[in-house]
Design an enzyme around this catalytic site. Structure first.
Site, short mmCIF file in Angstrom:
data_model
loop_
_atom_site.label_atom_id
_atom_site.label_comp_id
_atom_site.label_asym_id
_atom_site.label_seq_id
_atom_site.Cartn_x
_atom_site.Cartn_y
_atom_site.Cartn_z
N HIS A 55 -0.73 3.27 1.35
CA HIS A 55 -0.56 4.73 1.00
C HIS A 55 0.64 4.68 0.08
O HIS A 55 1.43 4.01 -0.01
CB HIS A 55 -0.66 5.82 2.04
CG HIS A 55 -1.95 6.17 2.41
ND1 HIS A 55 -2.53 5.54 3.71
CD2 HIS A 55 -2.82 7.15 2.17
CE1 HIS A 55 -3.60 5.93 3.94
NE2 HIS A 55 -3.92 6.91 2.96
N LYS A 93 4.25 9.10 1.91
CA LYS A 93 3.38 9.39 3.09
C LYS A 93 4.02 9.21 4.48
O LYS A 93 5.03 8.18 4.48
CB LYS A 93 2.17 8.48 3.34
CG LYS A 93 1.36 9.13 4.36
CD LYS A 93 0.04 8.35 4.31
CE LYS A 93 -1.02 8.78 5.52
NZ LYS A 93 -1.29 10.21 5.58
#
Length: 246
Positions: free
Chosen positions: A140, A144
């Site tokens: 990600h 995040k």
């Protein structure tokens, strides 16, 4: 539909605002401070109780520490609640489930339709190849916070349900580590602006099966969240997930 988007100025929240507005819904945004995006007024979150009075459904993409409190307010107002926030501990999840006793609550770790298909395929693969080693890798964007991702945890739960015994989750490896048959490797990467990629690898018997989902845009999550809100409207109080929508 009068749709209230909580976390409207965030990465996914702003995409939800655009998606819902594009479908013709009346959208109001909520964030930690007032603003205007996509011609939609965004109100500070301390005005949430008043805003819920006019909402048909609320969508929440914020942080766990605030999300369960917002859900309690939605339950008090009787407003259906879609939750895309990830990283809850058990107490946070219990709070969401408590809210679902008074209003419909739909909680999902991922609103991409392709991820729902991946969950089904991973379950089938883990059942069909019971002795194969399994490794999971997820990637990600660098902002995040929770690791592994909520989607990765859901994939691991599906793998456990498909195996006779739950696998020990080994998060990365360092030094000398002889792999055990009872483990599943979990590997987390955070870099750049990656929207989300999940790969499940099954290997043995001189063959490798790789199952992968990659999101090319956050709009895919926004579309799924709005699909969920449209579906949740008019449902009875209770606990739902995105699989119910599909």
């Amino acid at each position: 539909m009068n749709l209230l988007v909580i976390g409207a100025t965030g990465r996914t929240g702003s995409e939800i605002v655009a998606e819902a507005s594009g479908r013709g819904h009346d959208v109001t945004g909520v964030a930690t401070s007032s603003d205007t995006i996509e011609d939609v007024r965004v109100y500070p979150d301390d005005e949430l109780p008043e805003l819920l009075a006019d909402a048909d459904v609320a969508i929440d993409f914020t942080v766990p520490s605030a999300s369960h409190e917002y859900a309690a307010l939605a339950a008090e107002a009787g407003v259906p609640y879609v939750v895309g926030t990830t990283g809850f501990d058990e107490d946070g999840l219990d709070a969401l489930r408590a809210a679902s006793e008074s209003t419909p609550v739909l909680k999902a770790s991922n609103f991409a339709r392709g991820v729902q298909a991946l969950l089904r395929v991973v379950e089938a693969g883990a059942e069909a190849l019971p002795d194969y080693d399994i490794e999971l890798t997820e990637t990600h964007h660098n902002g995040k916070r929770d690791a592994p991702s909520g989607t990765a945890k859901t994939l691991l739960d599906v793998i456990d349900s498909a195996r006779e015994d739950a696998l020990d989750r080994v998060h990365g490896r360092e030094g000398e580590h002889e792999r055990e048959d009872s483990e599943v490797g979990v590997h987390v990467r955070r870099a750049g602006n990656v929207r989300g990629e999940h790969e499940v690898l099954l290997a043995d018997n001189d063959e490798v099966l790789t199952l992968t989902h990659r999101a090319e845009s956050r709009r895919v999550f926004a579309a799924g969240a709005v699909d969920a809100a449209e579906w949740l409207l008019g449902r009875e109080a209770g606990w739902y997930d995105f699989e119910d929508v599909l």
